[in-house]
Design an enzyme around this catalytic site. Structure first.
Site, PDB file in Angstrom:
ATOM      1  N   LYS A 173      47.890  34.246  34.100  1.00 32.11           N
ATOM      2  CA  LYS A 173      48.468  34.799  34.773  1.00 32.11           C
ATOM      3  C   LYS A 173      48.227  33.879  35.968  1.00 32.11           C
ATOM      4  O   LYS A 173      46.923  33.718  36.436  1.00 32.11           O
ATOM      5  CB  LYS A 173      47.264  36.026  34.905  1.00 32.11           C
ATOM      6  CG  LYS A 173      48.072  37.050  36.464  1.00 32.11           C
ATOM      7  CD  LYS A 173      47.290  38.088  36.580  1.00 32.11           C
ATOM      8  CE  LYS A 173      46.742  37.751  37.841  1.00 32.11           C
ATOM      9  NZ  LYS A 173      46.955  36.374  39.035  1.00 32.11           N
ATOM     10  N   PRO A 174      48.701  33.036  36.633  1.00 27.66           N
ATOM     11  CA  PRO A 174      48.474  32.188  38.488  1.00 27.66           C
ATOM     12  C   PRO A 174      48.196  33.278  39.026  1.00 27.66           C
ATOM     13  O   PRO A 174      48.169  35.100  39.681  1.00 27.66           O
ATOM     14  CB  PRO A 174      49.659  31.719  38.205  1.00 27.66           C
ATOM     15  CG  PRO A 174      51.113  32.688  37.333  1.00 27.66           C
ATOM     16  CD  PRO A 174      50.428  32.630  36.348  1.00 27.66           C
ATOM     17  N   SER A 175      48.129  32.191  39.980  1.00 23.47           N
ATOM     18  CA  SER A 175      47.894  33.649  41.308  1.00 23.47           C
ATOM     19  C   SER A 175      49.513  33.939  41.568  1.00 23.47           C
ATOM     20  O   SER A 175      50.356  33.790  41.802  1.00 23.47           O
ATOM     21  CB  SER A 175      47.269  32.523  42.466  1.00 23.47           C
ATOM     22  OG  SER A 175      47.205  33.906  43.743  1.00 23.47           O
ATOM     23  N   GLU A 176      49.649  35.670  42.467  1.00 20.18           N
ATOM     24  CA  GLU A 176      49.792  35.828  43.109  1.00 20.18           C
ATOM     25  C   GLU A 176      50.652  35.383  43.874  1.00 20.18           C
ATOM     26  O   GLU A 176      52.424  35.460  44.424  1.00 20.18           O
ATOM     27  CB  GLU A 176      50.227  37.072  43.404  1.00 20.18           C
ATOM     28  CG  GLU A 176      49.266  37.617  44.301  1.00 20.18           C
ATOM     29  CD  GLU A 176      47.588  37.676  43.599  1.00 20.18           C
ATOM     30  OE1 GLU A 176      47.621  37.103  42.834  1.00 20.18           O
ATOM     31  OE2 GLU A 176      47.086  38.371  44.530  1.00 20.18           O
ATOM     32  N   SER A 223      37.796  34.098  43.281  1.00 19.87           N
ATOM     33  CA  SER A 223      36.517  35.107  44.505  1.00 19.87           C
ATOM     34  C   SER A 223      35.250  35.183  43.474  1.00 19.87           C
ATOM     35  O   SER A 223      35.325  36.225  42.738  1.00 19.87           O
ATOM     36  CB  SER A 223      37.285  35.595  45.360  1.00 19.87           C
ATOM     37  OG  SER A 223      38.076  36.841  44.733  1.00 19.87           O
ATOM     38  N   GLU A 244      33.906  30.954  37.550  1.00 23.61           N
ATOM     39  CA  GLU A 244      34.182  29.903  38.202  1.00 23.61           C
ATOM     40  C   GLU A 244      34.708  30.186  39.504  1.00 23.61           C
ATOM     41  O   GLU A 244      35.731  30.847  39.768  1.00 23.61           O
ATOM     42  CB  GLU A 244      35.011  28.828  37.631  1.00 23.61           C
ATOM     43  CG  GLU A 244      34.632  28.333  36.299  1.00 23.61           C
ATOM     44  CD  GLU A 244      35.308  26.724  35.909  1.00 23.61           C
ATOM     45  OE1 GLU A 244      34.643  25.597  36.350  1.00 23.61           O
ATOM     46  OE2 GLU A 244      35.812  26.490  34.788  1.00 23.61           O
ATOM     47  N   CYS A 278      37.626  24.856  46.257  1.00 22.48           N
ATOM     48  CA  CYS A 278      35.759  25.816  45.864  1.00 22.48           C
ATOM     49  C   CYS A 278      34.976  24.372  46.036  1.00 22.48           C
ATOM     50  O   CYS A 278      33.552  25.092  47.262  1.00 22.48           O
ATOM     51  CB  CYS A 278      36.500  26.253  45.021  1.00 22.48           C
ATOM     52  SG  CYS A 278      36.264  24.467  43.853  1.00 22.48           S
TER      53      CYS A 278
END
Ligand code: NAD
Length: 472
Positions: A173-176, A223, A244, A278
């Site tokens: 599931k990638p970021s929206e 996050s 992470e 990060c």
């Protein structure tokens, strides 16, 4: 306008959900794609497909899996330009920077999957009674990979390699906010159907994926706030997770280093990818003996980070990913200024379209300010002057985060002392160095679960011991 689709069992399918959102180019504010926002039904179908595909994938020899995954890495490397262009459109990263990281990630992916060839999936140890103990490390089955938007392709490849090479199947599931590069990445993949499945969306896809009992491990990068939710859920299910999460990484600059060269290195650590790494340097502690020339050089370096659309060759600093992210950065700077900080470079939101923010240097900062305590994720270098290396080390260590830290020093005793900073990675006289043998676990709120190298295979497998009595 292209509507993106999920990949379920090797077939590109429309989302079963009815919610969609726009993917916006942060440099132009133009809508570049329409993305499903996720539904439990999409997740259920993807996990079904991953469950079906897993036994056959695990039944291949390790060498065969490594071979197929390496071929995918070669294809990705050959398409680095195209993938970097998609990352630029969806989240603003300069194309040249994206290309370099994607190339590096493809190489890293190959090295990580090749480690499977050395890993002891089965080991026989003689037992004291004359019998034997066989330790079998079997794949967990179906795993979930959930990634953020700041390095869409590299983050995905970093998580996928060992999981797949160990014989797991994956629901990704990638970021929206950065789904386009993920879609292309899987279009380029030539693996058996269902080995990697793609579910698009935000937490409406992420939460049901984490809550599916058939998922044996969730590898989550994002996050602290979302990671906590993931950890609560996997904890309740008694399933594994690798978390992470965010950071507020310090850099300690000792007396006795070259102030100009170190300022250039710190500028890169603080401003690269517009500070959206990060492990970006987010707190700078400089020894008073070199503070003046260091700050001067840092301010000068900030001026060389040319803001612009990441498609333009002259651009060093692309926009932030979206308006929300820029508002956070502007709020942290305003808070610091209201508490007495001085803006030495940048610090002003540019007029016009796009979510740009300039490379910014703040001085006179302290730990009463958001910019020194909360993750900013923007191109800000807040500089505090310290009266000794020891003070720098102490203040660097006093954070709820513990992702990475950097120390620049010419003093061997201070090099040795750098390890006292609680963090998953400590860099000495460099930033982002280290090879594939890197092994780490974030400290504090920055996450949990050791990873890198062998630890990634330990996490991707579950050991069973079979004790066999000595022959009668
Ligand atoms: P985020 O937590 O908002 O989202 C990360 C991913 O989690 C996205 O795919 C999102 O859709 C998904 N998600 C959100 N809520 C969820 C839930 N309840 N259940 C399951 N999935 C959920 O983070 P972000 O804004 O996309 O990324 C930036 C953050 O990621 C920063 O804090 C940054 O430091 C961190 N990050 C950490 C690392 C690392 O290696 N430690 C690397 C890159 C980024």
């Amino acid at each position: 306008m292209k509507t993106l689709r999920n990949l379920i069992g090797g077939i590109w399918e429309d989302s079963r959900g009815d919610a969609f959102h726009d993917v916006v180019n942060p440099a132009t504010e133009e809508v570049v794609a329409r993305c499903p926002s996720g539904s439990p039904e999409d997740v259920r179908l993807a996990v079904d497909a991953a469950v079906r595909a897993q036994p056959d994938w695990a039944a291949l020899s390790v060498a065969e899996r490594v071979e197929r995954l390496s071929r995918w890495a070669d294809t990705i490397a050959a398409h680095a330009d195209e993938l970097a262009e998609l990352e630029c459109r969806e989240m603003g990263k300069p194309v040249a920077l994206g290309r370099a990281f994607i190339g590096g990630a493809a190489t890293g992916f190959k090295a990580a999957v090749a480690e499977a060839l050395e890993y002891a999936f089965e080991e026989i140890i003689p037992a004291p009674d004359g019998g034997s103990t066989t330790i079998v490390r079997a794949p967990l089955g179906v795993t979930a990979v959930i990634v953020p938007w700041n390095f869409p392709v590299p983050m995905t490849l970093g998580a996928l390699g060992p999981l797949l090479a160990a014989g797991n199947t994956v629901v990704l599931k990638p970021s929206e906010r950065s789904p386009m590069s993920a879609v292309r990445l899987l279009e380029l993949m030539d693996l058996p159907p269902g080995v990697v499945n793609l579910v698009l969306g935000d937490s409406r896809a992420g939460a049901p994926l984490v809550a599916d009992e058939r998922v044996g491990l969730v590898h989550f990068t994002g996050s602290v706030e979302s990671g906590r939710k993931v950890g609560e859920r996997t904890g309740a299910l008694l399933r594994r997770s690798i978390l992470e999460l965010g950071g507020k990484d310090p850099v300690v600059v000792d007396a006795g280093v070259d102030p100009v060269a170190t300022a250039a290195a710190v500028a890169f650590g603080a401003f690269a990818n517009s500070g959206q790494i990060c492990t970006s340097m987010e707190r700078v502690y400089v020894h008073r003996d070199i503070a003046e020339p260091f700050i001067e050089a840092l301010v000068e370096a900030a001026g060389t980070y040319a803001l612009g659309d990441g498609h333009d060759a002259g651009t060093v600093l692309g926009p932030l990913v979206d308006r929300r992210q820029r508002d956070i950065v502007a709020r942290h700077v305003a808070d610091a200024v209201s508490r007495g900080a001085t803006v030495r470079a940048g610090g002003v939101v540019p007029e016009g379209r796009g979510f740009f923010y300039p490379a910014t240097v703040l001085t006179g900062v302290d730990e009463s300010m958001l910019v020194m305590t909360e993750e900013t994720f923007g191109p800000i270098a807040p500089v505090a002057v310290v009266s000794s290396f020891e003070e720098g080390l102490e203040r660097a260590s006093a954070s709820r985060f513990g992702l990475a830290a950097t120390v620049y020093t010419a003093d061997p005793a201070h090099m040795a002392a750098a390890r006292r900073i609680p963090a998953g990675v400590v860099w000495v006289n460099q930033w982002q160095g280290g090879g594939p043998e890197r092994l780490y676990e974030p400290a504090g709120d920055s996450g949990m679960g050791a990873t890198g190298s062998r630890a990634a295979y330990d996490a991707a497998t579950r050991p069973t011991s079979i004790h066999t009595a000595p022959a009668a």
